[in-house]
Design a protein around this motif. Structure first.
Motif: not given
Length: 278
Positions: A108-110, A164-169, A268-276
């Motif tokens: 939710e935060l992401l 999306s790429l920026a949020v992943w980074l 990238p947003l999905g990868l960021a969610s998985w990493r977070f």
């Protein structure tokens, strides 16, 4: 992890997105970016044909062709600079733990952060190109405005891809310094290096390596997808860029290209969610 924790409370997401968007409005970020887009697009529209002895929009094709170059360089950079510290910045300021102590999940935060930044980027982009849109409607009528609206829509989608790429980074990086360095490197890679690398491989191999697959490799770069979308939207622009004989008609399908852009937003947003995840 329980099922309840996997569900997203959209009320929480909306609250976080509204806060992020309000913060960007208060610090004048939206206003500054909108002014940059407005001034740059007006200058290109009026003086883009000065080398040919012409001032002002000569045709919708040439105007969009000039604005495409502006968008490819400027929109990805602004999107990356907007989102590179979305998470890592909160971590460095010590506010991330406070946010996660609230009754919200990491997803939710992401998502709230991304949507708030996306609203800020969308407003600044649309406002920045609005004045030129009025000029297009006055100069070329509804037909010109229709093509210009498609250009603005694709520019907006390009910005969301790089956001999306920026949020992943921002999730991957350990500090803001590394995140900013990765964001600049990503901009160089996609905007400047990618096409040169493909062209170099093609020339060095005498056209024997990657000849047929080369056009499809352009889908690996959202900036190239944006370029193809706009180049193939008008007949004159296809001949202007000289890509008619390089890009197959199947690749120029707007639904395929739009789906590829959507994939660049979601992956990238999905990868960021998985990493977070905790």
């Amino acid at each position: 992890m329980s099922l309840h924790t996997c569900l997203i409370e959209w009320r929480q997401v909306r609250t976080l997105a509204h806060k992020e968007f309000s913060d960007r409005l208060r610090n004048r970020w939206v206003l500054v970016v909108a002014l940059v887009f407005t001034i740059a697009s007006l200058l290109i529209t009026y003086f883009g044909g000065a080398a040919q002895g012409r001032v002002g929009p000569g045709s919708i094709e040439l105007t969009i062709a000039s604005l495409v170059s502006l968008v490819i360089y400027l929109v990805p950079l602004i999107a990356l600079l907007l989102g590179f510290d979305a998470i890592v910045g909160e971590r460095e300021r010590g506010s991330l733990d406070l946010l996660l102590a609230l009754p919200i999940t990491r997803q939710e935060l992401l998502l709230g952060k991304y949507l708030g930044l996306a609203m800020a980027l969308s407003l600044s982009t649309l406002a920045g190109f609005a004045l030129v849109g009025l000029l297009m409607a006055q100069q070329f009528g509804w037909a010109g405005l229709y093509h210009y609206a498609g250009f603005v829509l694709s520019a907006w989608m390009l910005g969301l891809c790089f956001l999306s790429l920026a949020v992943w980074l921002s999730v991957l990086a350990r500090d803001r310094t590394r995140a900013s360095g990765l964001a600049i490197a990503l901009w160089f890679g996609f905007v400047l290096v990618f096409d040169l690398l493909l062209l170099g491989v093609l020339v060095a191999s005498g056209g024997q390596f990657g000849g047929d697959a080369l056009p499809w490799l352009l889908l690996c770069n959202p900036a190239d997808i944006f370029r193809i979308l706009n180049v193939f939207s008008l007949d004159d622009m296809r001949s202007l860029y000289g890509l008619t004989s390089i890009v197959p008609p199947a690749l120029a399908n707007p639904w395929l290209l739009g789906g590829a852009m959507l994939g660049w937003m979601l992956l990238p947003l999905g990868l960021a969610s998985w990493r977070f995840r905790p």
